[in-house]
Design a protein around this motif. Sequence first.
Motif, PDB file in Angstrom:
ATOM      1  N   HIS A   1      -0.323  31.514  10.175  1.00  0.00           N
ATOM      2  CA  HIS A   1      -1.093  32.632   9.608  1.00  0.00           C
ATOM      3  C   HIS A   1      -0.368  33.967   9.871  1.00  0.00           C
ATOM      4  O   HIS A   1      -0.382  34.860   9.034  1.00  0.00           O
ATOM      5  CB  HIS A   1      -2.495  32.680  10.216  1.00  0.00           C
ATOM      6  CG  HIS A   1      -3.527  31.938   9.413  1.00  0.00           C
ATOM      7  ND1 HIS A   1      -3.760  32.184   8.075  1.00  0.00           N
ATOM      8  CD2 HIS A   1      -4.407  30.962   9.749  1.00  0.00           C
ATOM      9  CE1 HIS A   1      -4.725  31.398   7.628  1.00  0.00           C
ATOM     10  NE2 HIS A   1      -5.136  30.635   8.629  1.00  0.00           N
TER      11      HIS A   1
ATOM     12  N   SER B   1      -9.838  34.212  11.350  1.00  0.00           N
ATOM     13  CA  SER B   1     -10.152  33.271  10.275  1.00  0.00           C
ATOM     14  C   SER B   1     -11.537  32.672  10.493  1.00  0.00           C
ATOM     15  O   SER B   1     -12.315  33.141  11.329  1.00  0.00           O
ATOM     16  CB  SER B   1      -9.093  32.171  10.236  1.00  0.00           C
ATOM     17  OG  SER B   1      -9.277  31.295  11.324  1.00  0.00           O
ATOM     18  N   GLY B   2     -11.838  31.596   9.746  1.00  0.00           N
ATOM     19  CA  GLY B   2     -13.147  30.977   9.858  1.00  0.00           C
ATOM     20  C   GLY B   2     -13.310  30.209  11.157  1.00  0.00           C
ATOM     21  O   GLY B   2     -14.408  30.054  11.686  1.00  0.00           O
ATOM     22  N   GLY B   3     -12.202  29.724  11.709  1.00  0.00           N
ATOM     23  CA  GLY B   3     -12.272  28.922  12.921  1.00  0.00           C
ATOM     24  C   GLY B   3     -11.704  29.610  14.149  1.00  0.00           C
ATOM     25  O   GLY B   3     -11.940  29.159  15.280  1.00  0.00           O
TER      26      GLY B   3
ATOM     27  N   GLY C   1     -14.814  34.909  11.105  1.00  0.00           N
ATOM     28  CA  GLY C   1     -15.125  34.351   9.775  1.00  0.00           C
ATOM     29  C   GLY C   1     -16.404  33.535   9.803  1.00  0.00           C
ATOM     30  O   GLY C   1     -17.215  33.580   8.876  1.00  0.00           O
TER      31      GLY C   1
ATOM     32  N   ASP D   1     -19.768  34.020   7.632  1.00  0.00           N
ATOM     33  CA  ASP D   1     -20.405  32.946   6.854  1.00  0.00           C
ATOM     34  C   ASP D   1     -21.877  32.789   7.225  1.00  0.00           C
ATOM     35  O   ASP D   1     -22.731  32.608   6.360  1.00  0.00           O
ATOM     36  CB  ASP D   1     -19.651  31.624   7.052  1.00  0.00           C
ATOM     37  CG  ASP D   1     -18.256  31.668   6.445  1.00  0.00           C
ATOM     38  OD1 ASP D   1     -18.036  32.485   5.532  1.00  0.00           O
ATOM     39  OD2 ASP D   1     -17.379  30.902   6.901  1.00  0.00           O
TER      40      ASP D   1
ATOM     41  N   GLY E   1     -17.643  35.596   3.710  1.00  0.00           N
ATOM     42  CA  GLY E   1     -16.862  36.825   3.865  1.00  0.00           C
ATOM     43  C   GLY E   1     -16.857  37.690   2.615  1.00  0.00           C
ATOM     44  O   GLY E   1     -17.302  38.850   2.650  1.00  0.00           O
TER      45      GLY E   1
ATOM     46  N   GLN F   1     -18.835  41.293   2.056  1.00  0.00           N
ATOM     47  CA  GLN F   1     -18.037  42.465   1.666  1.00  0.00           C
ATOM     48  C   GLN F   1     -18.601  43.124   0.400  1.00  0.00           C
ATOM     49  O   GLN F   1     -18.728  44.345   0.334  1.00  0.00           O
ATOM     50  CB  GLN F   1     -16.587  42.022   1.427  1.00  0.00           C
ATOM     51  CG  GLN F   1     -15.677  43.153   0.964  1.00  0.00           C
ATOM     52  CD  GLN F   1     -14.270  42.653   0.690  1.00  0.00           C
ATOM     53  OE1 GLN F   1     -13.682  41.950   1.495  1.00  0.00           O
ATOM     54  NE2 GLN F   1     -13.731  43.027  -0.451  1.00  0.00           N
TER      55      GLN F   1
ATOM     56  N   GLY G   1      -8.118  34.246   7.012  1.00  0.00           N
ATOM     57  CA  GLY G   1      -8.986  34.537   5.879  1.00  0.00           C
ATOM     58  C   GLY G   1      -9.686  35.887   5.946  1.00  0.00           C
ATOM     59  O   GLY G   1      -9.824  36.576   4.932  1.00  0.00           O
TER      60      GLY G   1
ATOM     61  N   ASN H   1     -10.480  40.997   4.120  1.00  0.00           N
ATOM     62  CA  ASN H   1     -11.603  41.942   4.063  1.00  0.00           C
ATOM     63  C   ASN H   1     -11.126  43.377   3.795  1.00  0.00           C
ATOM     64  O   ASN H   1     -10.309  43.922   4.532  1.00  0.00           O
ATOM     65  CB  ASN H   1     -12.385  41.888   5.384  1.00  0.00           C
ATOM     66  CG  ASN H   1     -13.615  42.767   5.338  1.00  0.00           C
ATOM     67  OD1 ASN H   1     -13.571  43.933   5.701  1.00  0.00           O
ATOM     68  ND2 ASN H   1     -14.705  42.208   4.873  1.00  0.00           N
TER      69      ASN H   1
ATOM     70  N   THR I   1      -5.882  33.658   3.213  1.00  0.00           N
ATOM     71  CA  THR I   1      -6.659  32.414   3.352  1.00  0.00           C
ATOM     72  C   THR I   1      -5.680  31.239   3.410  1.00  0.00           C
ATOM     73  O   THR I   1      -4.482  31.399   3.170  1.00  0.00           O
ATOM     74  CB  THR I   1      -7.656  32.262   2.186  1.00  0.00           C
ATOM     75  OG1 THR I   1      -6.952  32.490   0.981  1.00  0.00           O
ATOM     76  CG2 THR I   1      -8.794  33.247   2.291  1.00  0.00           C
ATOM     77  N   ASP I   2      -6.203  30.052   3.716  1.00  0.00           N
ATOM     78  CA  ASP I   2      -5.311  28.916   3.975  1.00  0.00           C
ATOM     79  C   ASP I   2      -4.425  28.576   2.775  1.00  0.00           C
ATOM     80  O   ASP I   2      -4.888  28.533   1.639  1.00  0.00           O
ATOM     81  CB  ASP I   2      -6.138  27.693   4.375  1.00  0.00           C
ATOM     82  CG  ASP I   2      -6.665  27.828   5.800  1.00  0.00           C
ATOM     83  OD1 ASP I   2      -6.228  28.757   6.502  1.00  0.00           O
ATOM     84  OD2 ASP I   2      -7.500  27.001   6.196  1.00  0.00           O
TER      85      ASP I   2
HETATM   86  O1  KG4 Z   1      -8.057  31.292   7.189  1.00  0.00           O
HETATM   87  P1  KG4 Z   1      -9.166  30.693   6.402  1.00  0.00           P
HETATM   88  O2  KG4 Z   1      -8.954  30.497   4.907  1.00  0.00           O
HETATM   89  O3  KG4 Z   1      -9.595  29.309   6.969  1.00  0.00           O
HETATM   90  C1  KG4 Z   1      -9.591  29.030   8.354  1.00  0.00           C
HETATM   91  O4  KG4 Z   1      -8.513  28.657   8.887  1.00  0.00           O
HETATM   92  O5  KG4 Z   1     -10.680  29.213   8.943  1.00  0.00           O
HETATM   93  O6  KG4 Z   1     -10.444  31.635   6.642  1.00  0.00           O
HETATM   94  C2  KG4 Z   1     -11.686  31.396   6.018  1.00  0.00           C
HETATM   95  C3  KG4 Z   1     -12.670  32.467   6.489  1.00  0.00           C
HETATM   96  C4  KG4 Z   1     -14.106  32.212   6.039  1.00  0.00           C
HETATM   97  O7  KG4 Z   1     -14.962  32.330   7.146  1.00  0.00           O
HETATM   98  C5  KG4 Z   1     -14.365  33.336   5.022  1.00  0.00           C
HETATM   99  O8  KG4 Z   1     -15.720  33.748   4.979  1.00  0.00           O
HETATM  100  C6  KG4 Z   1     -13.467  34.427   5.548  1.00  0.00           C
HETATM  101  O9  KG4 Z   1     -12.284  33.755   5.969  1.00  0.00           O
HETATM  102  N1  KG4 Z   1     -13.143  35.439   4.518  1.00  0.00           N
HETATM  103  C7  KG4 Z   1     -13.518  36.726   4.599  1.00  0.00           C
HETATM  104  C8  KG4 Z   1     -13.096  37.341   3.395  1.00  0.00           C
HETATM  105  N2  KG4 Z   1     -12.457  36.397   2.635  1.00  0.00           N
HETATM  106  C9  KG4 Z   1     -12.489  35.231   3.344  1.00  0.00           C
HETATM  107  N3  KG4 Z   1     -14.179  37.393   5.569  1.00  0.00           N
HETATM  108  C10 KG4 Z   1     -14.436  38.692   5.349  1.00  0.00           C
HETATM  109  N4  KG4 Z   1     -14.089  39.353   4.209  1.00  0.00           N
HETATM  110  C11 KG4 Z   1     -13.412  38.722   3.215  1.00  0.00           C
HETATM  111  N5  KG4 Z   1     -13.081  39.380   2.106  1.00  0.00           N
END
Ligand code: KG4
Length: 340
Positions: free
Chosen positions: A115, A136-138, A163, A167, A180, A184, A277, A281, A308-309
């Motif tokens: 990342h 990120s989400g995790g 993240g 969610d 996310g 936003q 991810g 934002n 994002t991934d």
């Molecule tokens: O990195 P990622 O694609 O997957 C993981 O490795 O977790 O991150 C996904 C996370 C989700 O929780 C999503 O809600 C968040 O990234 N996300 C955002 C935005 N776009 C994606 N959070 C805040 N604002 C955004 N615009």
Amino acid sequence: MKLLTIETTCDETAAAVVTDRLEVLSSVVASQDRLHERFGGVVPEIASRAHLERILPVIDEALRRAGIGLADLDAVAVATTPGLAGSLLVGLMAAKTIALVQRIPLVAVNHLQAHIYACRIASGQEVFPCVGLIVSGGHTALYRCLSPVDFQMLGSTIDDAAGEAFDKVASMLGLGYPGGPAVQRAAAIGNPQAYCFPRPFLDDPDRLDFSFSGLKTAVRYQIVGPGKQDFRTVHLEPQQVADLAASFQEAVVDCLVGKSLQALERTGFGTLCVGGGVAANSRLRQRFLEEATERGFRLFLAPLALATDNAVMGAIAIERLKAGLVEPLDIEVAPGPLRA
Ligand code: KG4
Ligand code: ZN
């Protein structure tokens, strides 16, 4: 030299072909968002089954778009940590099979380091040494990134990832999944000062950790009342939703920006890379850009497609290959986050 990279850590099945000069020959991402939407989060079993169905077509498509066949590959890389065990396994088995059949080196990628590396690929510039914020989400963590193969953790979330908080708050506000982007959008017409939400550890520069669980609870109590759980009877006006979204987002952004500045201070590094991810934002990006202009540090924000991934960021494997870091074919997945 051509490298195939595979990414199946969570709910995106992705493959890319990159060269040792960091040219991206192809990138394919099959999102599973629609499969997980009605559950409000990623269901691990559904994710691994979907990876199984998609992995071969996604790899085929990445090779086709790059205009090459399996025999043209010089190495194969795969994210082996951290992630969902079943999801990681699908990617690793595909990569091992290709390595075995083609007799090419297998390279393991740490998804979090990848990342950060997204900033290196997107900018075309040398970014190391730098402070790396992965959000990120995790995962939510700060790293001292000495080189592409030497990352030291400075701090991380002690509970939820940022993240995940986005969610869950989106779900509380009835805004849909993934949360996310929805939060936003709602926040765009909200007042970020309408509600005062907690910003844990922000005043303590000695502690570069995060905590978002209490923030989630604070939003919940603001909606339903202290100690209560049930959302079914609560009706929120659109402006209340917008104000809650904006105030929540501002609290998350304050923590992420504040801790990153403290990490720059502690390391003495003049460069900050932000990936994951949540780096997509717009409010977070705006705040980082303002701080970079004011304080004069170099800022690299992963562009939206690489925040994002995706598998392109797996090009960090080129650096590992150059350092001689290849893996035996009996390597296993490591689902838990590595304190790399
Ligand atoms: O990195 P990622 O694609 O997957 C993981 O490795 O977790 O991150 C996904 C996370 C989700 O929780 C999503 O809600 C968040 O990234 N996300 C955002 C935005 N776009 C994606 N959070 C805040 N604002 C955004 N615009
Ligand atoms: Zn990720």
